[in-house]
Design a protein around this motif. Structure first.
Motif, short mmCIF file in Angstrom:
data_model
loop_
_atom_site.label_atom_id
_atom_site.label_comp_id
_atom_site.label_asym_id
_atom_site.label_seq_id
_atom_site.Cartn_x
_atom_site.Cartn_y
_atom_site.Cartn_z
N ASP A 182 0.81 -1.22 0.00
CA ASP A 182 0.00 0.00 0.00
C ASP A 182 0.84 1.27 0.00
O ASP A 182 0.29 2.37 -0.04
N SER A 212 2.59 0.64 -4.21
CA SER A 212 1.28 1.00 -4.76
C SER A 212 1.40 1.87 -6.01
O SER A 212 0.44 2.02 -6.77
N ILE A 271 -8.83 3.91 -5.66
CA ILE A 271 -7.93 2.98 -4.98
C ILE A 271 -7.75 3.30 -3.50
O ILE A 271 -7.44 2.41 -2.69
N LYS A 281 -9.72 3.72 -1.10
CA LYS A 281 -10.51 2.95 -0.14
C LYS A 281 -9.85 1.63 0.23
O LYS A 281 -10.16 1.02 1.25
N TYR A 282 -8.90 1.18 -0.61
CA TYR A 282 -8.15 -0.04 -0.32
C TYR A 282 -6.90 0.24 0.50
O TYR A 282 -6.24 -0.71 0.98
N TRP A 283 -6.53 1.51 0.62
CA TRP A 283 -5.40 1.88 1.45
C TRP A 283 -5.83 2.20 2.87
O TRP A 283 -5.03 2.12 3.80
#
Length: 289
Positions: A197, A201, A280, A282-284
């Motif tokens: 992340d 990333s 992206i 929201k995935y971090w």
């Protein structure tokens, strides 16, 4: 007449100078030789990046015949250590093996297996002797290492410089540390991080990235070697004495890490630029270390 900065330096240096803490960076394109340094020879806390020297110690023992890669081991909950990782959740007396300890230490930054590996490698003093033999003067294990109590108080588990840690990763990639076969296996293990992340990333999916991250309240650091389209490069960013000690994805050091990683990828791979897709973040969010 003042020498003109290269485009990468012009973009990177202001970001490092504006950072609210101590920052050091070493970048080297292994194909072109292009290099960027910023406090690259200053000593920084490693946090969990010390697990790379511990890994070296284990593989040195394997090559000498003192340990075996698939050696069976029994977990005892008396060695449990909190923080990151999975083995702390194992039940007492569960059978495991050395390969699993290494994989958990490097992929999940598992603290319990890391301390176990440090012991199996002969302890911090033995690992430090190996580092000295390999020519590394500043990279050391401090925790649970006699005579390094003051270094532990200042730097924590370990210490290094951006240049030295970048060199270690580069020599592993070039199959120059411990042995060719050991280096290859170490590189494979480092290429399976769970923590993608941050710097990773900003690298396109499908590109191999060998990396290790280290994070405590006042220090967030990362070293990685990227097998890019137009040449491999090593990137070692260390921060210390950070004012922002939050644990959200917007932490200043992590934002800096992503910005720098993006700039470096797109500089070395201008014909194949990359930016993470919309949505992206929201995935971090919410990742606990």
């Amino acid at each position: 007449m003042a020498q003109k900065q290269n485009p990468l330096q012009e973009k990177i240096q202001p970001l490092l100078e504006q950072f609210h803490g101590k920052a050091g960076l070493y970048i080297l394109n292994l194909k072109s030789g292009e290099e960027f340094t910023y406090q690259a020879d200053s000593i920084f806390s490693t946090a969990s990046i010390v697990k790379i020297p511990i890994m070296l110690g284990i593989f040195d023992k394997i090559e000498k015949g003192d340990l075996q890669f698939h050696q069976p081991l029994i977990y005892r909950d008396s060695i449990r250590y909190g923080g990151s990782g999975l083995m702390q959740h194992y039940q007492d007396s569960v059978q495991t093996d050395l390969r699993t300890l290494l994989a958990l230490m490097l992929s999940y930054s598992d603290n319990t297996t890391s301390l176990w590996n440090q012991s199996l490698a002969g302890g911090g003093s033995t690992i430090n002797e190996l580092l000295n033999t390999l020519g590394y003067q500043h990279t050391r294990v401090n925790s649970r290492t006699p005579g390094r109590e003051k270094d532990w108080e200042r730097f924590g588990w370990g210490q290094t410089t951006p240049r030295e840690m970048a060199s270690i990763l580069t020599k592993i990639y070039r199959k120059e540390l411990v042995s060719e076969s050991a280096s290859e296996m170490m590189y494979r293990l480092l290429s399976n991080t769970f923590y993608n992340d941050y710097a990773a990333s900003q690298i396109p999916p499908g590109i191999n990235v060998a990396s290790k991250q280290g994070m405590v309240n006042a220090s967030r650091s990362e070293v990685m070697l990227v097998n890019g389209h137009h040449g491999d490069y090593v990137f070692a960013l260390f921060t210390d004495e950070n004012e922002d000690q939050s644990w959200t994805y917007q932490n200043e050091a992590w934002v800096l890490t992503r910005k720098l990683s993006s700039l470096v990828w797109n500089h070395f791979n201008s014909e194949a630029p990359y930016s993470p897709p919309t949505g992206i973040k929201k995935y971090w969010e919410g990742l606990g270390y």
